[in-house]
Enzyme design. Structure first.
Site, mmCIF file in Angstrom:
data_model
loop_
_atom_site.group_PDB
_atom_site.id
_atom_site.type_symbol
_atom_site.label_atom_id
_atom_site.label_comp_id
_atom_site.label_asym_id
_atom_site.label_seq_id
_atom_site.Cartn_x
_atom_site.Cartn_y
_atom_site.Cartn_z
ATOM 1 N N GLY A 182 0.747 -1.291 -0.143
ATOM 2 C CA GLY A 182 -0.063 -0.132 0.107
ATOM 3 C C GLY A 182 1.015 1.095 -0.275
ATOM 4 N N TYR A 189 5.421 -19.699 8.433
ATOM 5 C CA TYR A 189 6.539 -18.844 7.626
ATOM 6 C C TYR A 189 6.268 -19.307 6.408
ATOM 7 C CZ TYR A 189 11.019 -17.519 6.298
ATOM 8 O OH TYR A 189 12.249 -16.578 5.514
HETATM 9 P P1 NAD Z 1 16.278 -11.281 10.820
HETATM 10 O O1 NAD Z 1 15.457 -11.937 11.902
HETATM 11 O O2 NAD Z 1 17.622 -10.846 11.318
HETATM 12 O O3 NAD Z 1 15.600 -9.800 10.588
HETATM 13 C C1 NAD Z 1 14.109 -9.494 10.474
HETATM 14 C C2 NAD Z 1 13.818 -8.255 10.805
HETATM 15 O O4 NAD Z 1 12.491 -7.919 10.914
HETATM 16 C C3 NAD Z 1 14.204 -8.026 12.277
HETATM 17 O O5 NAD Z 1 15.023 -6.584 12.465
HETATM 18 C C4 NAD Z 1 12.823 -7.895 12.886
HETATM 19 O O6 NAD Z 1 12.932 -6.958 14.230
HETATM 20 C C5 NAD Z 1 12.073 -7.314 12.061
HETATM 21 N N1 NAD Z 1 10.691 -7.498 11.944
HETATM 22 C C6 NAD Z 1 9.897 -8.731 12.274
HETATM 23 N N2 NAD Z 1 8.581 -8.228 12.303
HETATM 24 C C7 NAD Z 1 8.509 -7.231 12.108
HETATM 25 C C8 NAD Z 1 7.245 -6.274 12.177
HETATM 26 N N3 NAD Z 1 6.002 -6.809 12.277
HETATM 27 N N4 NAD Z 1 7.357 -5.037 11.946
HETATM 28 C C9 NAD Z 1 8.553 -4.482 11.806
HETATM 29 N N5 NAD Z 1 9.794 -5.207 11.850
HETATM 30 C C10 NAD Z 1 9.568 -6.529 11.953
HETATM 31 O O7 NAD Z 1 16.017 -12.042 9.612
HETATM 32 P P2 NAD Z 1 17.198 -11.997 8.141
HETATM 33 O O8 NAD Z 1 17.682 -13.289 8.238
HETATM 34 O O9 NAD Z 1 17.894 -10.812 8.142
HETATM 35 O O10 NAD Z 1 15.930 -12.130 7.277
HETATM 36 C C11 NAD Z 1 15.509 -10.731 6.554
HETATM 37 C C12 NAD Z 1 14.321 -11.124 5.596
HETATM 38 O O11 NAD Z 1 14.844 -12.029 4.605
HETATM 39 C C13 NAD Z 1 13.088 -11.991 6.132
HETATM 40 O O12 NAD Z 1 12.016 -11.498 5.555
HETATM 41 C C14 NAD Z 1 13.515 -13.374 5.780
HETATM 42 O O13 NAD Z 1 12.160 -13.823 5.563
HETATM 43 C C15 NAD Z 1 14.064 -13.160 4.490
HETATM 44 N N6 NAD Z 1 14.892 -14.438 4.165
HETATM 45 C C16 NAD Z 1 16.098 -14.639 4.835
HETATM 46 C C17 NAD Z 1 16.961 -15.813 4.449
HETATM 47 C C18 NAD Z 1 18.108 -15.972 5.463
HETATM 48 O O14 NAD Z 1 18.932 -17.048 4.954
HETATM 49 N N7 NAD Z 1 18.803 -15.077 6.142
HETATM 50 C C19 NAD Z 1 16.445 -16.661 3.737
HETATM 51 C C20 NAD Z 1 15.317 -16.396 3.033
HETATM 52 C C21 NAD Z 1 14.474 -15.510 3.292
#
Ligand code: NAD
Ligand code: UDP
Length: 310
Positions: free
Chosen positions: A102, A145
């Site tokens: 949005g 997830y």
């Molecule tokens: P992470 O947990 O370090 O980071 C996620 C961030 O999102 C955190 O800072 C958390 O506080 C914030 N967050 C969660 N819910 C929230 C909300 N409702 N409002 C605002 N902030 C919120 O994880 P990451 O490894 O950095 O992953 C980041 C993104 O990449 C995610 O969407 C994850 O699904 C995707 N991803 C990561 C991987 C990986 O290997 N690291 C693989 C596939 C997908």
């Protein structure tokens, strides 16, 4: 350019914030610190082009002024984290993605969704290509997830087709590097922490399940290229070098010279994917992208970080 990064205080998000600042953008990080930390943004604090907004993006997002890009990375990502927070995970993948879309629509901004290799579930097709629809258990423990991310992809494509928003979907495969939380429960921080402390290395199951690990700077480069492309369908980003979890444990034990750690086996979690490797031919042809950091180097760079963190 003004760029909004939801989840910007997390592992990948903080590297993205730094990259866009280095590219000359103004960056607004929106994060509720559920699994992230302000410490990840230390290098940007005080930078006049950087702004941190503490906010849960499952509630409507309000940003004053123009926005050119919205990168939606907010979501718990570690299986331990999303099992601890199943409902916030479902909400941020569904309501949070709706709100972030949005914002992009209202500001006429580009939108990029952080999706995941988990949309393929426990894959029957190997390596995983973007045209494979996956094998996901919707009611299993990982469903909160996997299904949230599948919904997020669906609503992103609907905003693209129905509202004409310029959208991108990156399916991220296991990514690692500095700023992963020491206790997030993912395999790499677990093994590094255990090896550095001389504690048992916990292999779930017999360790013959596979993953393919991509260093974070390679992922960030692919994301920057995808954001500039004219392409809405999903794109896999990951490093196709596939290894077993047992091999990863052995590599980390060898790297942490002199560790007293020994391997122990613990039960395999339900629905743990047996194997995972990206087919990256789409990213190669569309973006001219290839990972450049080999695991030996990436593990060394990560170990420096985890040594300070333990
Ligand atoms: P992470 O947990 O370090 O980071 C996620 C961030 O999102 C955190 O800072 C958390 O506080 C914030 N967050 C969660 N819910 C929230 C909300 N409702 N409002 C605002 N902030 C919120 O994880 P990451 O490894 O950095 O992953 C980041 C993104 O990449 C995610 O969407 C994850 O699904 C995707 N991803 C990561 C991987 C990986 O290997 N690291 C693989 C596939 C997908
Ligand atoms: N794993 C393990 N020991 C640990 C943590 C994880 O053997 O201490 C295994 C896990 O069962 C999975 C793989 O390592 O097969 C990768 O797990 P992770 O939690 O990093 O993420 P996933 O790829 O499953 O989303």
């Amino acid at each position: 350019m003004r760029t909004v990064v939801t989840g910007g205080a997390g592992f990948i998000g903080s590297h993205l914030c730094e990259r866009f600042i280095a590219m000359g953008h103004d960056v607004i990080c929106v994060d509720n610190l559920l699994t992230g930390s302000r410490r990840n943004l230390e290098a940007l604090e005080g930078n006049p082009r950087f702004q941190f907004v503490e906010h849960n993006v499952s509630e409507p997002i309000e940003i004053d002024g123009p926005v050119d890009n919205v990168l939606h990375f907010a979501s718990p990502a570690s299986p331990v984290d999303y099992l601890t927070h199943p409902i916030p995970t479902l909400k941020v993948g569904s309501l949070g993605t709706h709100n972030a879309l949005g914002l992009a629509k209202a500001k006429d901004a580009r939108f990029l969704l952080a999706s995941t290799s988990e949309v393929y579930g426990d894959p029957d097709v190997h390596p995983q290509r973007e045209d494979y629809w996956g094998n996901v258990n919707p009611i299993g423990p990982r469903g909160c997830y996997d299904e949230a991310k599948r919904f997020a992809e669906a609503i992103t494509m609907a905003y693209h087709r129905y509202h004409g928003v310029k959208t991108h979907i990156v399916r991220i495969f296991n990514t690692y590097g500095p700023r992963m939380r020491l206790n997030d429960g993912r395999v790499l921080p677990n093994f590094m922490k255990q090896a550095l402390r001389g504690e048992p290395i916990t292999i779930y199951g017999n360790g013959d399940q596979t993953r393919s690990f991509c260093y974070v700077s390679d992922l960030v480069e692919g994301i920057v290229r995808l954001l500039a492309a004219d392409f809405a369908e999903p794109v896999n980003l990951g490093n196709p070098a596939e290894i077993t979890v047992m091999q990863l444990a052995e590599e980390i034990i060898a790297l942490v010279a002199g560790t007293a750690s020994k391997i122990v086996h613990e039960p395999l979690p339900q629905d743990d994917p047996r194997r995972r490797r990206p087919d990256i031919s789409r990213a190669q042809s569309l973006l001219g992208w290839n990972p450049t950091i080999e695991r030996a180097e990436g593990l060394k760079l990560s170990l420096e970080y985890f040594r300070k963190a333990v």
